[in-house]
Design a protein around this motif. Structure first.
Motif, PDB file in Angstrom:
ATOM      1  N   VAL A 288       0.846  -1.209   0.000  1.00  0.00           N
ATOM      2  CA  VAL A 288       0.000   0.000   0.000  1.00  0.00           C
ATOM      3  C   VAL A 288       0.873   1.248   0.000  1.00  0.00           C
ATOM      4  CG1 VAL A 288      -1.723   1.309   1.267  1.00  0.00           C
ATOM      5  CG2 VAL A 288      -1.858  -1.133   1.203  1.00  0.00           C
ATOM      6  N   ALA A 289       1.898   1.236   0.861  1.00  0.00           N
ATOM      7  CA  ALA A 289       2.737   2.422   0.985  1.00  0.00           C
ATOM      8  C   ALA A 289       3.446   2.725  -0.326  1.00  0.00           C
ATOM      9  CB  ALA A 289       3.760   2.228   2.105  1.00  0.00           C
ATOM     10  N   ALA A 290       3.808   1.688  -1.072  1.00  0.00           N
ATOM     11  CA  ALA A 290       4.526   1.929  -2.322  1.00  0.00           C
ATOM     12  C   ALA A 290       3.562   2.293  -3.446  1.00  0.00           C
ATOM     13  CB  ALA A 290       5.336   0.689  -2.702  1.00  0.00           C
ATOM     14  N   GLN A 291       2.411   1.620  -3.510  1.00  0.00           N
ATOM     15  CA  GLN A 291       1.573   1.753  -4.701  1.00  0.00           C
ATOM     16  C   GLN A 291       0.490   2.824  -4.586  1.00  0.00           C
ATOM     17  OE1 GLN A 291       2.657   0.479  -7.325  1.00  0.00           O
ATOM     18  NE2 GLN A 291       4.209  -0.725  -6.298  1.00  0.00           N
TER      19      GLN A 291
ATOM     20  N   GLY B 225       4.371  10.740   0.948  1.00  0.00           N
ATOM     21  CA  GLY B 225       3.210   9.869   0.977  1.00  0.00           C
ATOM     22  C   GLY B 225       3.573   8.495   1.516  1.00  0.00           C
ATOM     23  N   VAL B 226       4.681   7.933   0.980  1.00  0.00           N
ATOM     24  CA  VAL B 226       5.123   6.610   1.425  1.00  0.00           C
ATOM     25  C   VAL B 226       5.386   6.619   2.933  1.00  0.00           C
ATOM     26  CG1 VAL B 226       6.938   4.894   1.208  1.00  0.00           C
ATOM     27  CG2 VAL B 226       6.097   6.031  -0.818  1.00  0.00           C
ATOM     28  N   ALA B 227       6.140   7.614   3.385  1.00  0.00           N
ATOM     29  CA  ALA B 227       6.503   7.676   4.801  1.00  0.00           C
ATOM     30  C   ALA B 227       5.266   7.806   5.684  1.00  0.00           C
ATOM     31  CB  ALA B 227       7.451   8.846   5.039  1.00  0.00           C
ATOM     32  N   ALA B 228       4.321   8.642   5.254  1.00  0.00           N
ATOM     33  CA  ALA B 228       3.138   8.872   6.086  1.00  0.00           C
ATOM     34  C   ALA B 228       2.290   7.608   6.192  1.00  0.00           C
ATOM     35  CB  ALA B 228       2.310  10.023   5.498  1.00  0.00           C
TER      36      ALA B 228
ATOM     37  N   GLY C 292      14.736  11.060   4.435  1.00  0.00           N
ATOM     38  CA  GLY C 292      14.188  12.397   4.200  1.00  0.00           C
ATOM     39  C   GLY C 292      15.240  13.478   4.010  1.00  0.00           C
ATOM     40  N   VAL C 293      16.461  13.268   4.553  1.00  0.00           N
ATOM     41  CA  VAL C 293      17.463  14.322   4.418  1.00  0.00           C
ATOM     42  C   VAL C 293      18.014  14.415   3.004  1.00  0.00           C
ATOM     43  CG1 VAL C 293      18.187  14.490   6.827  1.00  0.00           C
ATOM     44  CG2 VAL C 293      19.239  12.779   5.346  1.00  0.00           C
ATOM     45  N   ILE C 294      17.934  13.314   2.230  1.00  0.00           N
ATOM     46  CA  ILE C 294      18.509  13.401   0.889  1.00  0.00           C
ATOM     47  C   ILE C 294      17.550  12.910  -0.202  1.00  0.00           C
ATOM     48  CG2 ILE C 294      19.655  11.151   0.751  1.00  0.00           C
ATOM     49  CD1 ILE C 294      22.134  12.745  -0.239  1.00  0.00           C
ATOM     50  N   GLY C 295      16.602  12.041   0.174  1.00  0.00           N
ATOM     51  CA  GLY C 295      15.715  11.435  -0.817  1.00  0.00           C
ATOM     52  C   GLY C 295      14.955  12.427  -1.685  1.00  0.00           C
ATOM     53  N   PRO C 296      14.222  13.376  -1.084  1.00  0.00           N
ATOM     54  CA  PRO C 296      13.440  14.306  -1.902  1.00  0.00           C
ATOM     55  C   PRO C 296      14.312  15.123  -2.865  1.00  0.00           C
ATOM     56  CG  PRO C 296      12.740  14.419   0.379  1.00  0.00           C
ATOM     57  CD  PRO C 296      13.955  13.556   0.344  1.00  0.00           C
ATOM     58  N   GLU C 297      15.535  15.459  -2.417  1.00  0.00           N
ATOM     59  CA  GLU C 297      16.420  16.227  -3.300  1.00  0.00           C
ATOM     60  C   GLU C 297      16.840  15.425  -4.517  1.00  0.00           C
ATOM     61  OE1 GLU C 297      19.646  18.982  -1.696  1.00  0.00           O
ATOM     62  OE2 GLU C 297      19.023  17.813   0.045  1.00  0.00           O
TER      63      GLU C 297
END
Lengths: 297, 238
Positions: free
Chosen positions: A100-103, A202-205, B70-75
């Motif tokens: 779910v988190a990935a898709q 989104g994935v993290a949340a 989060g410290v590098i992924g979004p960048e």
């Protein structure tokens, strides 16, 4: 100035109007459903996008295969599977959470990020059609992910010549439970994913909501049940995590064997579990529709 | 380490609403600890079970995962990392700066609340709070380093990191005992076992082994992340 005759001509280069049938709303929604369902397994996307869903499908099926083999080896000793069908989802809930988190963000966030949502809505498609197509697609994808290992176990059980009628009815009940699990998972996942255009957030949340709530609820249930010895309170706590909620639903409605630390407390508890499950699904549906009234996040 | 990179990373990670969302998770842990203290009273086994299952097994890995990637992924995701990489700062130095922010964030939001939750539930008895606080501290460092490396290596870092945290440490660890010796969770719990004077926690790994493995993983992951950042290729969105 003298009058000049126009020298240029407009060439007829063969443009033609579309004169085929216009298929309308329902077909647009159906096409989006099929596209999203294929997308959830990476079909029609790059090879890299296929790796993760296929890997998860494989990991999901592996324990079922082992269970089927064990059932065949031990069929002379016992007439039961080592793990009941209805408990399989909760045992492998980590894999479902990852899926779910990935898709869910993959299904929604790219439409938001590349601003394709307005293009969808400029077609004869309504907002509810978009939400319905995405919701149904992810639910179906999850249901397939749960049903595949259950079917493997079922075939294994039949090969081991376990009582066929009993196995079939158990499987059907577990599949009904699987529908509830997939709709709850898809609803919560999509709702969170629709709030951000950044896939990573989104994935993290989604992971946080599912994994943290499950860990916290299970730990609290265990402590309250065995240390405080208040099994009712422990049962009520299960309402607070999507996984234990759906598990309580199938324990009470479908008479499944519970995987949670404490099952719903009594008949009143069971009714509340059912109501809350439907309320969660309904709320996800309503909030998703509300979210897509406006296109931008 | 580079001050500017640290400051920018810190602002990207904790700016705006994000700090509040992270804080919410810490507050959740603390409020559960307070509720348990009120409902159960002082019971050191409950403290150990609760902190072991919720803080060390769930909150710290999740925080490490979210903050570390989060410290590098979004960048890397939106391609703006090229502006950072084109500056005359060595890549390992960039990784170090990012790691400092990630580790500080995880310690502040996950390890400190774990310690405080331990204090709330058991006070200073038997050095239980200290033991779990220390475990959460080293686990924070290790998870930050591992997940930062993962974010440099793959675009699906959060998902693979979660697979490690949930499937390897959770599912596989409960069926295959051997998997437990290679788990950050068990390494850090061996520290709790050594610090706490009461016999409430048991780890599958001896302290000396765990210490060496932790050090190797933290240093190794950081070094390799620096190497990988040197050869980073930016791929388009699939």
């Amino acid at each position: 100035m003298t009058e000049q005759t126009p020298s240029g001509v407009i060439h007829d280069i063969g443009y033609r109007k579309y004169d085929g049938a216009r298929l309308g709303r329902a077909r647009v929604a159906r096409a989006l459903y099929a596209h999203s369902l294929r997308g959830a397994y990476g079909l029609g996307r790059s090879a890299k996008a296929k790796v993760l869903p296929m890997l998860l499908l494989g990991v999901m099926c592996l324990p079922a295969f082992i269970i089927a083999v064990i059932a065949n080896v031990t069929s002379t000793i016992t007439a039961e599977l080592p793990l009941p069908y209805s408990r399989y989802v909760v045992v492998t809930q980590g894999i479902l959470t990852i899926f779910v988190a990935a898709q869910a963000p993959a299904s929604l966030s790219r439409d938001l990020r590349f601003k394709t949502v307005p293009l969808y809505f400029s077609r004869p498609m309504e907002r509810t059609d978009y939400v319905l197509a995405k919701f149904a697609a992810l639910s179906t994808a999850l249901l397939m992910l749960i049903a595949a290992p259950l079917l493997i176990m079922y075939v294994g059980a039949l090969l081991a010549e376990l009582p066929a009628w009993e196995q079939t009815s158990d499987l059907l009940l577990a599949l009904l439970g699987a529908v509830v699990f997939s709709v709850v998972f898809a609803g919560v996942g999509l709702l969170i994913a629709s709030l951000t255009a950044r896939r990573g957030f989104g994935v993290a949340a989604i992971i946080t909501v599912f994994a943290l709530s499950f860990a916290a609820v299970s730990a609290l249930q265990g402590i309250i049940r065995y240390e405080v010895e208040d099994i009712d309170l422990a049962g009520w706590l299960g309402l607070l995590s999507p996984i234990t909620l759906a598990d309580g639903f199938q324990t009470w409605v479908l008479d499944a064997s519970s995987s949670a630390v404490a099952p719903p407390p009594g008949a009143a508890g069971g009714v509340v579990y059912v109501l809350v499950t439907f309320a969660v699904i309904g709320a996800c549906w309503a909030l998703l529709n509300l979210r897509y009234r406006k296109v931008s996040a | 380490m580079n001050g500017t990179v640290v400051r920018l990373t810190y602002r990207a990670l904790l700016g705006g609403r994000r700090a509040w969302l992270l804080l919410l998770m810490s507050v959740l842990l603390l409020s559960m600890a307070v509720l348990l203290r009120i409902a159960v009273g002082v019971d050191h086994q409950v403290t150990a079970d609760f902190l072991g299952a919720v803080a060390v097994a769930a909150l710290v890995p999740l925080f490490g995962l979210i903050v570390g990637t989060g410290v590098i992924g979004p960048e890397i995701d939106d391609g703006s990392i090229v502006y950072l990489l084109s500056k005359p700062i060595s890549r390992p130095k960039i990784i170090m700066s990012k790691l400092v922010v990630a580790a500080a964030g995880t310690v502040l939001f996950a390890a400190v609340p774990t310690f405080v939750a331990g204090l709330v539930m058991s006070g200073t008895t038997g050095r239980i709070a200290l033991g779990f606080g220390a475990a959460a501290l080293v686990a924070s460092l290790a998870y930050s380093a591992i997940f930062l490396l993962l974010a440099v290596v793959t675009r699906h870092a959060v998902v693979y990191g979660l697979a490690y945290a949930l499937i390897w440490e959770g599912l596989l660890g409960s069926f295959v005992p051997g998997a437990r010796t290679l788990s950050v969770q068990q390494w850090s719990l061996s520290l709790t076992e050594a610090i706490a004077t009461r016999d409430i926690v048991s780890s599958d790994v001896r302290l000396a082994v765990a210490g060496v493995l932790l050090a190797v993983v933290i240093v190794g992951a950081t070094w390799y992340a620096g190497q990988r950042l040197r050869v980073l290729t930016l791929a388009g969105d699939e």
